[in-house]
Design a protein around this motif. Structure first.
Motif, PDB file in Angstrom:
ATOM      1  N   LYS A  86       8.135   1.324   9.412  1.00 38.85           N
ATOM      2  CA  LYS A  86       7.698   0.080   8.789  1.00 38.85           C
ATOM      3  C   LYS A  86       8.253   0.078   7.367  1.00 38.85           C
ATOM      4  N   LEU A  87       9.280  -0.730   7.144  1.00 38.28           N
ATOM      5  CA  LEU A  87       9.967  -0.739   5.858  1.00 38.28           C
ATOM      6  C   LEU A  87       9.440  -1.850   4.968  1.00 38.28           C
ATOM      7  N   ILE A  88       9.348  -1.561   3.679  1.00 34.92           N
ATOM      8  CA  ILE A  88       8.946  -2.568   2.697  1.00 34.92           C
ATOM      9  C   ILE A  88       9.637  -2.260   1.370  1.00 34.92           C
ATOM     10  N   ALA A  89       9.985  -3.308   0.631  1.00 38.59           N
ATOM     11  CA  ALA A  89      10.704  -3.140  -0.639  1.00 38.59           C
ATOM     12  C   ALA A  89       9.870  -3.687  -1.796  1.00 38.59           C
ATOM     13  N   VAL A 120      -1.543  -8.100  -1.883  1.00 37.00           N
ATOM     14  CA  VAL A 120      -0.488  -7.261  -1.308  1.00 37.00           C
ATOM     15  C   VAL A 120      -0.923  -6.685   0.028  1.00 37.00           C
ATOM     16  N   ASN A 121      -2.133  -6.163   0.090  1.00 34.58           N
ATOM     17  CA  ASN A 121      -2.607  -5.549   1.331  1.00 34.58           C
ATOM     18  C   ASN A 121      -2.759  -6.570   2.454  1.00 34.58           C
ATOM     19  N   LYS A 122      -3.139  -7.773   2.100  1.00 32.80           N
ATOM     20  CA  LYS A 122      -3.324  -8.824   3.102  1.00 32.80           C
ATOM     21  C   LYS A 122      -1.995  -9.349   3.628  1.00 32.80           C
ATOM     22  N   ASN A 123      -0.997  -9.467   2.763  1.00 30.53           N
ATOM     23  CA  ASN A 123       0.238 -10.158   3.126  1.00 30.53           C
ATOM     24  C   ASN A 123       1.438  -9.253   3.374  1.00 30.53           C
ATOM     25  N   ALA A 124       1.296  -7.958   3.152  1.00 28.63           N
ATOM     26  CA  ALA A 124       2.404  -7.041   3.413  1.00 28.63           C
ATOM     27  C   ALA A 124       2.711  -7.013   4.901  1.00 28.63           C
ATOM     28  N   ARG A 125       3.997  -7.053   5.221  1.00 34.30           N
ATOM     29  CA  ARG A 125       4.467  -7.007   6.603  1.00 34.30           C
ATOM     30  C   ARG A 125       5.711  -6.118   6.671  1.00 34.30           C
ATOM     31  N   PRO A 126       5.974  -5.515   7.827  1.00 34.29           N
ATOM     32  CA  PRO A 126       7.224  -4.760   7.966  1.00 34.29           C
ATOM     33  C   PRO A 126       8.423  -5.657   7.671  1.00 34.29           C
ATOM     34  N   LEU A 169      -1.577  -1.804 -11.281  1.00 33.16           N
ATOM     35  CA  LEU A 169      -1.550  -2.111  -9.852  1.00 33.16           C
ATOM     36  C   LEU A 169      -0.616  -1.190  -9.070  1.00 33.16           C
ATOM     37  N   LEU A 170       0.516  -0.858  -9.644  1.00 29.22           N
ATOM     38  CA  LEU A 170       1.591  -0.197  -8.910  1.00 29.22           C
ATOM     39  C   LEU A 170       1.154   1.066  -8.162  1.00 29.22           C
ATOM     40  N   PRO A 171       0.511   2.052  -8.811  1.00 32.51           N
ATOM     41  CA  PRO A 171       0.136   3.250  -8.045  1.00 32.51           C
ATOM     42  C   PRO A 171      -0.887   2.959  -6.946  1.00 32.51           C
ATOM     43  N   LEU A 172      -1.694   1.927  -7.148  1.00 29.11           N
ATOM     44  CA  LEU A 172      -2.699   1.578  -6.137  1.00 29.11           C
ATOM     45  C   LEU A 172      -2.055   1.055  -4.864  1.00 29.11           C
ATOM     46  N   ILE A 173      -1.092   0.135  -5.006  1.00 26.35           N
ATOM     47  CA  ILE A 173      -0.492  -0.428  -3.795  1.00 26.35           C
ATOM     48  C   ILE A 173       0.469   0.563  -3.141  1.00 26.35           C
ATOM     49  N   ILE A 174       1.051   1.459  -3.923  1.00 25.68           N
ATOM     50  CA  ILE A 174       1.869   2.512  -3.321  1.00 25.68           C
ATOM     51  C   ILE A 174       1.008   3.358  -2.393  1.00 25.68           C
ATOM     52  N   ASN A 175      -0.161   3.749  -2.872  1.00 28.34           N
ATOM     53  CA  ASN A 175      -1.078   4.548  -2.049  1.00 28.34           C
ATOM     54  C   ASN A 175      -1.575   3.756  -0.841  1.00 28.34           C
ATOM     55  N   ASP A 176      -1.918   2.484  -1.072  1.00 25.79           N
ATOM     56  CA  ASP A 176      -2.433   1.646   0.018  1.00 25.79           C
ATOM     57  C   ASP A 176      -1.403   1.488   1.133  1.00 25.79           C
ATOM     58  N   LEU A 177      -0.182   1.152   0.756  1.00 23.71           N
ATOM     59  CA  LEU A 177       0.847   0.879   1.756  1.00 23.71           C
ATOM     60  C   LEU A 177       1.289   2.153   2.470  1.00 23.71           C
ATOM     61  N   ARG A 178       1.326   3.250   1.749  1.00 20.64           N
ATOM     62  CA  ARG A 178       1.657   4.525   2.398  1.00 20.64           C
ATOM     63  C   ARG A 178       0.593   4.888   3.433  1.00 20.64           C
ATOM     64  N   ALA A 179      -0.659   4.628   3.093  1.00 20.36           N
ATOM     65  CA  ALA A 179      -1.743   4.930   4.029  1.00 20.36           C
ATOM     66  C   ALA A 179      -1.628   4.087   5.302  1.00 20.36           C
ATOM     67  N   GLY A 235       1.225   3.409   6.643  1.00 19.60           N
ATOM     68  CA  GLY A 235       2.423   3.842   7.351  1.00 19.60           C
ATOM     69  C   GLY A 235       3.715   3.218   6.895  1.00 19.60           C
ATOM     70  N   TYR A 236       3.725   2.583   5.725  1.00 18.63           N
ATOM     71  CA  TYR A 236       4.948   1.951   5.238  1.00 18.63           C
ATOM     72  C   TYR A 236       5.872   2.963   4.584  1.00 18.63           C
ATOM     73  N   THR A 237       7.170   2.703   4.719  1.00 13.32           N
ATOM     74  CA  THR A 237       8.207   3.461   4.028  1.00 13.32           C
ATOM     75  C   THR A 237       8.838   2.557   2.986  1.00 13.32           C
ATOM     76  N   PHE A 238       8.907   3.033   1.742  1.00 16.40           N
ATOM     77  CA  PHE A 238       9.467   2.228   0.656  1.00 16.40           C
ATOM     78  C   PHE A 238      10.981   2.393   0.604  1.00 16.40           C
ATOM     79  N   VAL A 239      11.675   1.263   0.545  1.00 14.03           N
ATOM     80  CA  VAL A 239      13.139   1.271   0.497  1.00 14.03           C
ATOM     81  C   VAL A 239      13.605   0.267  -0.549  1.00 14.03           C
ATOM     82  N   THR A 240      14.862   0.384  -0.934  1.00  8.56           N
ATOM     83  CA  THR A 240      15.458  -0.634  -1.799  1.00  8.56           C
ATOM     84  C   THR A 240      15.828  -1.844  -0.943  1.00  8.56           C
ATOM     85  N   VAL A 241      16.098  -2.965  -1.585  1.00  9.35           N
ATOM     86  CA  VAL A 241      16.514  -4.156  -0.844  1.00  9.35           C
ATOM     87  C   VAL A 241      17.838  -3.904  -0.139  1.00  9.35           C
ATOM     88  N   ASP A 242      18.748  -3.176  -0.769  1.00  8.96           N
ATOM     89  CA  ASP A 242      20.017  -2.846  -0.127  1.00  8.96           C
ATOM     90  C   ASP A 242      19.781  -2.055   1.164  1.00  8.96           C
TER      91      ASP A 242
END
Length: 325
Positions: A120-123, A259-265, A285-295, A297-304
Protein backbone atom coordinates in the motif's frame (compact mmCIF):
# COMPACT_ATOMS: atom_id res chain seq x y z
CA UNK A 1 -11.13 24.97 -20.73
CA UNK A 2 -9.88 25.66 -17.19
CA UNK A 3 -10.31 23.37 -14.23
CA UNK A 4 -8.87 22.66 -10.83
CA UNK A 5 -6.74 19.67 -10.00
CA UNK A 6 -7.79 18.89 -6.46
CA UNK A 7 -8.11 16.08 -4.03
CA UNK A 8 -11.74 15.05 -3.81
CA UNK A 9 -12.46 11.69 -5.42
CA UNK A 10 -15.80 11.17 -7.11
CA UNK A 11 -18.01 8.10 -6.84
CA UNK A 12 -16.43 5.19 -8.60
CA UNK A 13 -12.91 6.62 -8.72
CA UNK A 14 -10.77 3.74 -7.52
CA UNK A 15 -7.62 4.52 -5.62
CA UNK A 16 -5.69 1.38 -6.29
CA UNK A 17 -2.00 1.78 -6.50
CA UNK A 18 -1.96 -0.53 -3.50
CA UNK A 19 0.14 -2.20 -6.02
CA UNK A 20 -1.52 -5.46 -5.43
CA UNK A 21 0.22 -6.14 -8.68
CA UNK A 22 -1.37 -9.37 -9.65
CA UNK A 23 -1.48 -10.21 -13.33
CA UNK A 24 -4.52 -8.65 -14.86
CA UNK A 25 -4.77 -5.78 -12.40
CA UNK A 26 -5.63 -2.97 -14.79
CA UNK A 27 -7.05 -0.50 -12.32
CA UNK A 28 -5.90 3.10 -12.50
CA UNK A 29 -3.90 4.56 -9.68
CA UNK A 30 -5.10 7.43 -7.56
CA UNK A 31 -2.53 9.63 -9.25
CA UNK A 32 -3.60 8.53 -12.72
CA UNK A 33 -7.21 9.34 -11.99
CA UNK A 34 -6.21 12.63 -10.42
CA UNK A 35 -4.51 13.67 -13.62
CA UNK A 36 -7.07 12.33 -16.07
CA UNK A 37 -10.49 12.62 -14.44
CA UNK A 38 -10.48 16.38 -14.19
CA UNK A 39 -14.07 16.92 -15.32
CA UNK A 40 -15.47 14.84 -12.47
CA UNK A 41 -13.10 16.05 -9.80
CA UNK A 42 -14.59 18.39 -7.24
CA UNK A 43 -12.86 21.77 -7.37
CA UNK A 44 -10.80 22.93 -4.47
CA UNK A 45 -8.37 25.82 -4.24
CA UNK A 46 -4.93 24.96 -2.93
CA UNK A 47 -4.71 28.56 -1.62
CA UNK A 48 -1.96 28.25 0.84
CA UNK A 49 -1.45 31.97 1.26
CA UNK A 50 -4.69 33.60 2.49
CA UNK A 51 -4.23 36.75 0.41
CA UNK A 52 -3.36 34.70 -2.66
CA UNK A 53 -6.35 32.42 -2.12
CA UNK A 54 -8.72 35.37 -2.11
CA UNK A 55 -7.18 36.59 -5.30
CA UNK A 56 -7.40 33.18 -6.95
CA UNK A 57 -11.02 32.28 -6.23
CA UNK A 58 -11.52 30.34 -9.39
CA UNK A 59 -9.41 30.03 -12.46
CA UNK A 60 -12.62 29.75 -14.50
CA UNK A 61 -14.15 32.97 -13.22
CA UNK A 62 -13.47 34.92 -16.40
CA UNK A 63 -14.97 32.16 -18.50
CA UNK A 64 -18.08 32.05 -16.34
CA UNK A 65 -18.46 35.81 -16.60
CA UNK A 66 -18.26 35.53 -20.35
CA UNK A 67 -20.92 32.82 -20.37
CA UNK A 68 -23.23 35.03 -18.30
CA UNK A 69 -22.64 38.18 -20.34
CA UNK A 70 -25.71 39.99 -21.62
CA UNK A 71 -26.14 40.32 -25.42
CA UNK A 72 -26.06 44.08 -25.17
CA UNK A 73 -22.59 43.93 -23.61
CA UNK A 74 -21.14 43.11 -27.01
CA UNK A 75 -22.34 46.48 -28.29
CA UNK A 76 -20.22 48.30 -25.74
CA UNK A 77 -17.13 47.56 -27.81
CA UNK A 78 -18.34 50.02 -30.40
CA UNK A 79 -18.06 52.81 -27.84
CA UNK A 80 -14.57 51.89 -26.70
CA UNK A 81 -12.25 54.87 -27.16
CA UNK A 82 -10.04 54.42 -30.21
CA UNK A 83 -6.98 55.16 -28.16
CA UNK A 84 -7.69 52.18 -25.87
CA UNK A 85 -8.19 49.85 -28.81
CA UNK A 86 -4.95 51.04 -30.35
CA UNK A 87 -3.12 50.38 -27.10
CA UNK A 88 -4.58 46.87 -26.89
CA UNK A 89 -3.56 46.18 -30.48
CA UNK A 90 -0.05 47.33 -29.67
CA UNK A 91 0.06 45.04 -26.62
CA UNK A 92 -1.05 42.09 -28.74
CA UNK A 93 1.62 42.81 -31.34
CA UNK A 94 4.25 43.09 -28.64
CA UNK A 95 3.18 39.77 -27.13
CA UNK A 96 3.33 38.10 -30.53
CA UNK A 97 6.85 39.43 -31.01
CA UNK A 98 8.19 37.75 -27.84
CA UNK A 99 10.46 34.82 -28.79
CA UNK A 100 9.00 31.45 -27.76
CA UNK A 101 10.42 30.04 -24.53
CA UNK A 102 11.97 26.59 -24.84
CA UNK A 103 12.16 24.22 -21.88
CA UNK A 104 15.06 21.88 -21.30
CA UNK A 105 14.25 18.20 -21.01
CA UNK A 106 14.09 16.89 -17.43
CA UNK A 107 17.24 15.10 -16.32
CA UNK A 108 16.22 13.66 -12.96
CA UNK A 109 13.41 11.92 -11.14
CA UNK A 110 12.91 8.67 -13.05
CA UNK A 111 13.92 5.98 -10.55
CA UNK A 112 13.46 2.29 -11.08
CA UNK A 113 11.03 1.23 -8.40
CA UNK A 114 9.27 -2.06 -7.97
CA UNK A 115 6.66 -2.48 -5.26
CA UNK A 116 6.01 -5.81 -3.64
CA UNK A 117 2.72 -7.54 -4.23
CA UNK A 118 0.11 -6.16 -1.85
CA UNK A 119 2.10 -3.03 -0.93
CA UNK A 120 0.00 0.00 0.00
CA UNK A 121 1.92 3.01 -1.30
CA UNK A 122 1.38 6.61 -0.26
CA UNK A 123 3.36 9.81 -0.90
CA UNK A 124 3.79 12.73 1.49
CA UNK A 125 4.35 16.07 -0.28
CA UNK A 126 5.30 19.55 0.91
CA UNK A 127 4.69 22.74 -1.09
CA UNK A 128 6.00 26.30 -1.29
CA UNK A 129 9.38 25.92 0.41
CA UNK A 130 12.14 25.83 1.10
CA UNK A 131 12.88 28.02 4.08
CA UNK A 132 15.18 27.99 7.10
CA UNK A 133 12.43 27.56 9.67
CA UNK A 134 9.95 24.76 9.01
CA UNK A 135 11.68 22.88 6.17
CA UNK A 136 14.71 21.85 8.29
CA UNK A 137 12.39 20.65 11.08
CA UNK A 138 10.37 18.60 8.62
CA UNK A 139 13.56 17.10 7.21
CA UNK A 140 14.68 16.06 10.68
CA UNK A 141 11.37 14.29 11.37
CA UNK A 142 11.48 12.50 8.02
CA UNK A 143 15.06 11.38 8.63
CA UNK A 144 14.29 10.12 12.13
CA UNK A 145 11.33 8.16 10.73
CA UNK A 146 13.20 6.85 7.65
CA UNK A 147 10.54 8.34 5.38
CA UNK A 148 11.12 9.77 1.91
CA UNK A 149 8.83 12.59 0.75
CA UNK A 150 8.55 14.98 -2.19
CA UNK A 151 9.02 18.76 -2.02
CA UNK A 152 7.42 21.02 -4.64
CA UNK A 153 9.56 24.12 -4.46
CA UNK A 154 8.89 27.72 -5.48
CA UNK A 155 11.67 29.43 -7.40
CA UNK A 156 11.77 32.59 -5.30
CA UNK A 157 12.36 30.45 -2.19
CA UNK A 158 14.77 28.12 -3.95
CA UNK A 159 16.84 31.14 -4.91
CA UNK A 160 17.01 32.29 -1.26
CA UNK A 161 17.77 28.90 0.29
CA UNK A 162 19.75 26.71 -2.14
CA UNK A 163 21.50 25.03 0.79
CA UNK A 164 18.18 23.68 2.05
CA UNK A 165 17.37 22.35 -1.43
CA UNK A 166 20.73 20.58 -1.47
CA UNK A 167 19.89 19.00 1.89
CA UNK A 168 16.49 17.84 0.59
CA UNK A 169 18.19 16.09 -2.33
CA UNK A 170 21.03 14.73 -0.20
CA UNK A 171 18.48 13.11 2.13
CA UNK A 172 16.99 11.24 -0.83
CA UNK A 173 13.72 13.13 -1.14
CA UNK A 174 12.06 13.94 -4.43
CA UNK A 175 11.67 17.48 -5.72
CA UNK A 176 9.29 19.13 -8.15
CA UNK A 177 8.81 22.47 -9.89
CA UNK A 178 6.13 24.67 -8.28
CA UNK A 179 6.77 27.69 -10.58
CA UNK A 180 8.94 30.69 -9.86
CA UNK A 181 6.36 33.15 -8.49
CA UNK A 182 3.70 30.69 -7.23
CA UNK A 183 1.72 31.78 -10.25
CA UNK A 184 -1.79 30.76 -11.25
CA UNK A 185 -0.77 28.94 -14.41
CA UNK A 186 -4.36 28.62 -15.64
CA UNK A 187 -4.34 32.38 -16.24
CA UNK A 188 -1.08 32.44 -18.21
CA UNK A 189 -0.36 31.84 -21.88
CA UNK A 190 2.04 29.18 -23.12
CA UNK A 191 5.12 31.38 -23.09
CA UNK A 192 4.40 32.68 -19.60
CA UNK A 193 3.86 29.16 -18.26
CA UNK A 194 7.12 27.99 -19.76
CA UNK A 195 8.99 30.97 -18.31
CA UNK A 196 7.69 30.22 -14.80
CA UNK A 197 8.92 26.64 -15.13
CA UNK A 198 12.16 27.44 -16.95
CA UNK A 199 13.39 29.98 -14.40
CA UNK A 200 12.89 27.48 -11.61
CA UNK A 201 14.46 24.68 -13.67
CA UNK A 202 17.65 26.74 -13.87
CA UNK A 203 17.74 27.13 -10.09
CA UNK A 204 17.28 23.38 -9.61
CA UNK A 205 20.11 22.72 -12.06
CA UNK A 206 22.38 25.04 -10.14
CA UNK A 207 21.44 23.70 -6.69
CA UNK A 208 21.15 19.94 -7.23
CA UNK A 209 22.54 19.35 -10.72
CA UNK A 210 19.40 18.24 -12.53
CA UNK A 211 16.03 19.41 -13.83
CA UNK A 212 13.09 17.61 -12.18
CA UNK A 213 10.25 16.20 -14.26
CA UNK A 214 7.51 16.80 -11.68
CA UNK A 215 5.36 19.94 -11.89
CA UNK A 216 2.65 20.99 -9.48
CA UNK A 217 0.34 23.84 -10.40
CA UNK A 218 -0.16 26.42 -7.63
CA UNK A 219 -3.73 26.40 -6.29
CA UNK A 220 -4.25 23.23 -8.32
CA UNK A 221 -5.24 25.48 -11.23
CA UNK A 222 -4.86 23.65 -14.51
CA UNK A 223 -5.69 24.59 -18.10
CA UNK A 224 -5.55 22.81 -21.45
CA UNK A 225 -2.51 24.93 -22.33
CA UNK A 226 -0.68 23.85 -19.18
CA UNK A 227 -1.45 20.19 -19.81
CA UNK A 228 -0.09 20.50 -23.33
CA UNK A 229 3.10 22.22 -22.12
CA UNK A 230 3.68 19.53 -19.51
CA UNK A 231 3.00 16.64 -21.88
CA UNK A 232 5.07 18.03 -24.75
CA UNK A 233 8.05 18.61 -22.47
CA UNK A 234 8.04 15.15 -20.88
CA UNK A 235 6.94 16.44 -17.48
CA UNK A 236 4.41 14.97 -15.05
CA UNK A 237 1.66 17.17 -13.63
CA UNK A 238 1.00 16.16 -10.03
CA UNK A 239 -2.00 16.94 -7.85
CA UNK A 240 -3.05 15.39 -4.55
CA UNK A 241 -5.74 13.21 -3.02
CA UNK A 242 -5.67 14.49 0.57
CA UNK A 243 -5.44 18.21 1.39
CA UNK A 244 -4.53 18.59 5.06
CA UNK A 245 -5.60 22.26 4.96
CA UNK A 246 -2.52 23.06 7.04
CA UNK A 247 -2.14 26.38 5.24
CA UNK A 248 -5.56 27.45 6.53
CA UNK A 249 -4.95 26.93 10.24
CA UNK A 250 -6.57 23.50 10.69
CA UNK A 251 -5.84 22.00 14.09
CA UNK A 252 -3.51 19.06 14.51
CA UNK A 253 -6.41 16.89 15.64
CA UNK A 254 -8.58 17.84 12.66
CA UNK A 255 -5.76 17.24 10.18
CA UNK A 256 -4.96 13.88 11.72
CA UNK A 257 -8.57 12.76 11.35
CA UNK A 258 -8.63 14.07 7.78
CA UNK A 259 -5.53 12.12 6.73
CA UNK A 260 -6.61 8.89 8.41
CA UNK A 261 -10.09 9.11 6.95
CA UNK A 262 -9.07 9.94 3.38
CA UNK A 263 -5.76 8.12 2.90
CA UNK A 264 -5.94 5.49 0.17
CA UNK A 265 -3.38 3.25 -1.54
CA UNK A 266 -1.78 5.28 -4.30
CA UNK A 267 -2.66 8.52 -2.52
CA UNK A 268 -0.79 11.81 -2.30
CA UNK A 269 -0.97 13.92 0.86
CA UNK A 270 -0.60 17.70 0.54
CA UNK A 271 1.20 19.67 3.24
CA UNK A 272 3.41 22.76 3.26
CA UNK A 273 6.89 23.64 4.47
CA UNK A 274 6.49 27.38 3.86
CA UNK A 275 3.79 29.88 2.93
CA UNK A 276 1.60 30.09 6.02
CA UNK A 277 1.81 31.23 9.62
CA UNK A 278 0.11 28.00 10.72
CA UNK A 279 2.82 25.52 9.82
CA UNK A 280 3.85 24.84 13.40
CA UNK A 281 0.84 22.51 13.35
CA UNK A 282 2.25 20.73 10.30
CA UNK A 283 5.46 19.97 12.18
CA UNK A 284 3.40 18.56 15.08
CA UNK A 285 1.17 16.57 12.73
CA UNK A 286 3.89 14.88 10.68
CA UNK A 287 5.18 12.25 13.18
CA UNK A 288 1.60 11.42 14.15
CA UNK A 289 0.40 10.59 10.65
CA UNK A 290 3.62 8.72 9.87
CA UNK A 291 2.89 6.44 12.83
CA UNK A 292 -0.81 6.18 11.96
CA UNK A 293 -0.27 5.25 8.33
CA UNK A 294 2.52 2.80 9.10
CA UNK A 295 0.22 1.07 11.58
CA UNK A 296 -2.26 0.66 8.72
CA UNK A 297 0.36 -0.99 6.55
CA UNK A 298 1.31 1.90 4.28
CA UNK A 299 4.71 2.25 2.66
CA UNK A 300 5.96 5.81 2.15
CA UNK A 301 7.39 6.60 -1.28
CA UNK A 302 8.29 9.64 -3.33
CA UNK A 303 5.96 10.75 -6.11
CA UNK A 304 8.54 9.59 -8.66
CA UNK A 305 8.46 6.12 -7.09
CA UNK A 306 4.67 6.19 -7.11
CA UNK A 307 4.73 6.96 -10.84
CA UNK A 308 7.26 4.21 -11.48
CA UNK A 309 5.08 1.69 -9.64
CA UNK A 310 2.06 2.86 -11.62
CA UNK A 311 3.95 2.36 -14.88
CA UNK A 312 4.92 -1.18 -13.91
CA UNK A 313 1.36 -1.89 -12.86
CA UNK A 314 0.08 -0.68 -16.22
CA UNK A 315 2.68 -2.70 -18.11
CA UNK A 316 1.77 -5.85 -16.22
CA UNK A 317 -1.93 -5.29 -16.93
CA UNK A 318 -1.25 -4.83 -20.64
CA UNK A 319 0.83 -7.98 -20.78
CA UNK A 320 -1.89 -9.94 -19.04
CA UNK A 321 -4.48 -8.53 -21.44
CA UNK A 322 -2.47 -9.68 -24.45
CA UNK A 323 -2.02 -13.11 -22.90
CA UNK A 324 -5.74 -13.47 -22.26
CA UNK A 325 -6.56 -12.06 -25.70
Amino acid sequence: MVWRVAGIWTKGAALTLAVAMTAGCGAQTGLELLLSNSESTTARIDGRRPHDAAREQGAGEAARNADNARPEDANLAAFQPKGDRAAEDADERAAAAVPPVKLEQPTGGTPHFSAKQGDKLIALTFDDGPDHRYTPEILEILKASSVKATFFLVGTQLKKYPDTVKQIAADGHGVGNHTYHHANLAKLNENEIKQEIKTTDALFQEAVGYVPRLVRAPYGSVSDVLQTVVRDNKRELVGWTVDTMDWNGATVAAMRVNVNKNARPGGIVLMHSFGSKHLRNTVKLLPLIINDLRAKGYTFVTVDELLAAKALNKKAAQAQGKKMG
